[in-house]
Design an enzyme around this catalytic site. Structure first.
Site, mmCIF file in Angstrom:
data_model
loop_
_atom_site.group_PDB
_atom_site.id
_atom_site.type_symbol
_atom_site.label_atom_id
_atom_site.label_comp_id
_atom_site.label_asym_id
_atom_site.label_seq_id
_atom_site.Cartn_x
_atom_site.Cartn_y
_atom_site.Cartn_z
ATOM 1 C CB CYS A 176 -0.931 0.007 1.207
ATOM 2 S SG CYS A 176 -1.861 -1.515 1.382
ATOM 3 C CG HIS B 189 -2.466 4.273 5.245
ATOM 4 N ND1 HIS B 189 -2.234 4.159 3.897
ATOM 5 C CD2 HIS B 189 -2.639 3.004 5.709
ATOM 6 C CE1 HIS B 189 -2.245 2.880 3.555
ATOM 7 N NE2 HIS B 189 -2.504 2.152 4.632
ATOM 8 C CD GLU C 236 -2.778 7.407 9.345
ATOM 9 O OE1 GLU C 236 -2.283 8.216 8.524
ATOM 10 O OE2 GLU C 236 -3.700 6.617 9.043
ATOM 11 C CE LYS D 274 -5.799 3.952 1.843
ATOM 12 N NZ LYS D 274 -4.943 5.101 2.196
ATOM 13 C CG HIS E 260 -6.544 0.587 0.863
ATOM 14 N ND1 HIS E 260 -5.513 1.036 0.058
ATOM 15 C CD2 HIS E 260 -5.956 0.132 2.001
ATOM 16 C CE1 HIS E 260 -4.359 0.847 0.676
ATOM 17 N NE2 HIS E 260 -4.596 0.298 1.855
ATOM 18 C CG PHE F 186 -0.464 -5.757 4.814
ATOM 19 C CD1 PHE F 186 -0.988 -5.083 5.901
ATOM 20 C CD2 PHE F 186 -1.245 -6.718 4.203
ATOM 21 C CE1 PHE F 186 -2.256 -5.361 6.381
ATOM 22 C CE2 PHE F 186 -2.519 -7.019 4.673
ATOM 23 C CZ PHE F 186 -3.027 -6.335 5.769
#
Length: 408
Positions: free
Chosen positions: A168, A300, A311, A332, A337, A396
């Site tokens: 990502c 994010h 976050e 998002k 996403h 990830f």
């Protein structure tokens, strides 16, 4: 070190097929998250996504002879890159073409091609598959670097060209790398960003198995959020050495001033707030800014319980008491996403936010979460003065990347 300007933008997304439409929807909080219609959803527990609906390659004058070579993610990249290059007014010729780069990001590349080929073979059975031929351009279609190669060929970009795959954070790493190449003097211009088109049956089943998907919509930072919603699309930024951009009278959207990276080195799926913090601090240091110099963060913000709380904690660790004064929002919540392409779509959104002095909202926000206690610009866009902003991508594998943009 040389300064870097953003002189062109292009986008393909679920909320707009060009930058004006994209920004109009984003600033109004309009969602592209809808029932899936491009694939059969029987057998899927998650039937919502942010699809690019009604995408017709012929409508964008993609060469009919070239189409057999192009997976959907490459088609998105070509359309977005055309808009960005046209917007910049650049022509890649002579020495300038040789000192220009095409640096792209994607998480998985040609997933549609891969799934179509496997379905064809497996459906035929062990004996029947021996008689089945897959598409002759299967490999050139599915390879992760296909989109970047197609963009470089179409625009005659003869300098460095490669693709970054860091889940990502792929597109954000690509944009940051292009920025550093220009700033260092290695190149003068870059077509950069990323794309993803992996809304396939197999991919969705894989994400369902992780149990991080929301059944209805994406509610970043909100109490009771159910998880993430997958999206697709492409975003392209034209980065250019500032003096050259000024000399040719280019339209300058913003200046890119910093890029920070870090690795958690802890867990493949569980995010670490200290890893995020280190990327945020590195970005500020690279841009020679203090925490108080930032007004807005494009988060994010995936909508999962773990990511959003982590976050939020990382922002508080990096910014201290000043964190409560920051405006923070997640795109998002509107265009889902887009995985390896997410950072590119959010990069375009960040630049447009800075240009228009508007922080887009975090849509679908319902109730404050004690673990997410900052200002997330809930549901309604906010007019505000912004000089410096950040765009976060946390992937990830514990891969963290943060961009810094300054008002031109």
């Amino acid at each position: 070190m040389r300064r870097v300007a953003v002189t062109g933008l292009g986008v393909v997304s679920s909320i707009g097929m060009n930058v004006p439409a994209f920004w109009n929807a984003l600033s109004k909080g309009e969602s592209g998250i809808k029932p899936i219609c491009n694939i059969i959803t029987e057998g899927l527990s998650v039937k919502m996504a942010a699809e690019v609906k009604g995408f017709d390659p012929a409508a964008y004058n993609l060469d009919a002879k070239k189409l057999p070579m192009l997976d959907r993610f490459s088609q998105f990249s070509l359309v977005a890159a055309r808009e960005a290059v046209t917007d910049s007014g650049l022509k890649f010729e002579g020495e300038f073409a040789e000192r220009s780069a095409c640096i792209m990001g994607t998480g998985v590349g040609g997933q549609s091609t891969l799934e179509e080929s496997y379905t064809k073979l497996i459906g035929a059975g062990p004996l029947g598959s021996q008689m089945i031929r897959v598409h002759p351009f299967t490999v050139p279609r599915l390879m992760a670097n296909a989109a970047g190669c197609q963009v470089s060929m179409e625009h005659n970009i003869k300098g460095p060209g490669y693709t970054i795959a860091s889940a990502c954070a792929s597109a954000t790493h690509a944009i940051g790398t292009a920025y550093h190449l220009i700033r260092s003097g290695m190149i003068d211009c870059a077509v950069t960003g990323g794309s993803e088109a992996c809304l396939t049956y197999g991919t969705l089943k894989g994400w369902e198995a992780l149990r991080v998907m929301a059944p209805d919509t994406c509610r970043p930072f909100s109490l009771g959020r159910g998880g993430m919603i997958l999206g697709e699309g492409a975003g392209i930024l034209i980065l250019e050495e500032m003096e050259n951009a000024k000399k040719r009278g280019a339209k300058i959207y913003a200046e890119m001033t910093g890029f920070g990276m870090s690795s958690d080195a802890k867990d493949i799926t569980t995010p670490d707030p200290d890893g995020m913090r280190r990327a945020l601090v590195a970005a500020l240091k690279d841009a020679a800014l203090n925490p108080q110099d930032i007004q807005y963060i494009n988060a994010h913000g995936t909508g999962t319980r773990s990511n959003d709380a982590t976050e939020s904690k990382a922002i508080k660790m990096a910014f201290g008491d000043y964190a409560s004064k920051l405006a923070i929002s997640s795109n998002k919540s509107m265009f889902g996403h887009a995985l390896g392409g997410a950072g590119a779509l959010e990069g375009v959104a960040s630049v447009m936010s800075l240009k228009n002095q508007v922080a887009p909202p975090t849509a679908n926000y319902t109730e404050k979460d004690p673990e997410c206690d900052l200002d997330y610009v809930p549901n309604t866009a906010r007019d505000m003065k912004m000089t410096n902003i950040l765009s976060n991508s946390f992937a990830f594998g514990g891969l963290n990347a943060v961009l810094v943009f300054k008002r031109a």
